[in-house]
Design an enzyme around this catalytic site. Structure first.
Site, short mmCIF file in Angstrom:
data_model
loop_
_atom_site.label_atom_id
_atom_site.label_comp_id
_atom_site.label_asym_id
_atom_site.label_seq_id
_atom_site.Cartn_x
_atom_site.Cartn_y
_atom_site.Cartn_z
N THR A 271 -0.76 1.66 -1.14
CA THR A 271 -1.30 1.37 0.19
C THR A 271 -1.35 2.69 0.94
O THR A 271 -0.81 3.71 0.50
CB THR A 271 -0.39 0.40 0.96
OG1 THR A 271 0.89 1.01 1.14
CG2 THR A 271 -0.21 -0.91 0.21
N ALA B 17 4.51 3.02 -0.38
CA ALA B 17 4.53 2.77 1.07
C ALA B 17 4.55 4.12 1.77
O ALA B 17 5.47 4.92 1.55
CB ALA B 17 5.76 1.94 1.42
N VAL C 4 8.14 6.00 -2.01
CA VAL C 4 7.83 6.56 -0.70
C VAL C 4 6.66 7.54 -0.84
O VAL C 4 6.73 8.52 -1.59
CB VAL C 4 9.06 7.27 -0.09
CG1 VAL C 4 8.70 7.82 1.30
CG2 VAL C 4 10.24 6.32 0.00
N LYS C 5 5.60 7.24 -0.08
CA LYS C 5 4.38 8.07 -0.18
C LYS C 5 4.42 9.13 0.92
O LYS C 5 4.56 8.81 2.11
CB LYS C 5 3.16 7.16 -0.02
CG LYS C 5 1.89 7.70 -0.62
CD LYS C 5 0.83 6.59 -0.59
CE LYS C 5 -0.48 7.04 -1.19
NZ LYS C 5 -1.53 6.02 -1.01
N ILE C 6 4.29 10.37 0.49
CA ILE C 6 4.49 11.51 1.39
C ILE C 6 3.24 12.40 1.35
O ILE C 6 2.75 12.71 0.26
CB ILE C 6 5.68 12.38 0.88
CG1 ILE C 6 6.95 11.53 0.73
CG2 ILE C 6 5.90 13.60 1.75
CD1 ILE C 6 7.73 11.33 1.99
#
Ligand code: G3P
Length: 225
Positions: A34, A67, A93-95
């Protein structure tokens, strides 16, 4: 010459629960990605609603769910990322690929929290994110094509570099727009594609399949009438 290899995984690139369910029901779905734009498209707003939506997605799919943090400073990304990671064991965790993002990826890597470094448009960015310990890097192939760069060549180049260097980071081909992107990603050694449902379903299509099936059914009907 090219990468790795395990069998390429299929993620769906959406926050739409119906589409996630449809892809999951096909039996070929390995995860979900997402981003803030995709969440907004579904009308998901406010922290509580966003967090609940991630849990809803995790309850549909048995696989990694990316996310994305909204913060762009190191402290903010750490606080947000830890909250996201605590939601469910499958959250990644999307960074974003920015300076503080690299520091955050290194921090999360040292804590055993998995990350997906997003907005990758060059091999240099991919190398830096891999060096920091990203679980996934997301090169955006479609957006490169949009500005007349060959997005698939970036996948091939990163795949070669990661193989030569032995990086464990997985190449997650993102911004997929069509079935050719998926096929080329497999050819060039991407570990994962994340795609809209439409491009996944487009892999099904061939006019000779439709014509052949119609003929088989017609012949069966004639022989059995
Ligand atoms: O999730 C990130 C990426 O896949 C976005 O794709 O189509 O907005 O370029 P797109």
């Amino acid at each position: 010459m090219y990468a790795n290899l395990t069998v390429m995984k299929f993620f769906i690139d959406t926050a739409n629960l119906a589409q996630i369910t449809e892809a999951n029901d096909l039996g070929i779905l390995d995860g979900v990605t997402t981003n803030p734009s995709l969440m907004a498209k579904e009308g998901i707003a406010g922290e509580a609603a966003v967090l609940k939506h991630y849990i809803d997605i995790c309850n549909i799919v048995d696989g990694d769910v990316s996310a994305e943090v909204i913060s762009t400073d190191y402290e903010g990304m750490i606080a947000e990322g830890e909250k996201l990671a605590a939601l469910h064991q499958n959250i990644v965790v999307k960074i974003p690929m920015i300076k503080d993002g690299i520091k955050a990826i290194k921090y999360f890597s040292s804590k055993g929290i998995r990350t997906n470094c997003t907005l990758i448009f060059s091999s240099g960015q991919a190398i830096l994110a891999a060096k920091a310990g990203a679980t996934y890097i997301s090169p955006f192939v479609g957006r490169l094509d949009d500005i007349s760069y060959d997005g698939m060549q970036l996948i091939a180049e990163i795949s070669q570099i990661f193989t030569v260097q032995g990086y464990q980071t997985q190449i997650l081909a993102a911004s997929i727009r069509n079935p050719i992107h998926i096929i080329k990603s497999a050819q060039y050694g991407a570990h994962v594609i994340t795609s809209p449902l439409s491009a996944i379903l487009a892999l099904l299509n061939h006019p000779l399949t439709d014509k052949g099936l119609a003929q088989f059914l017609a012949d069966h009907k004639k022989a059995n009438s």
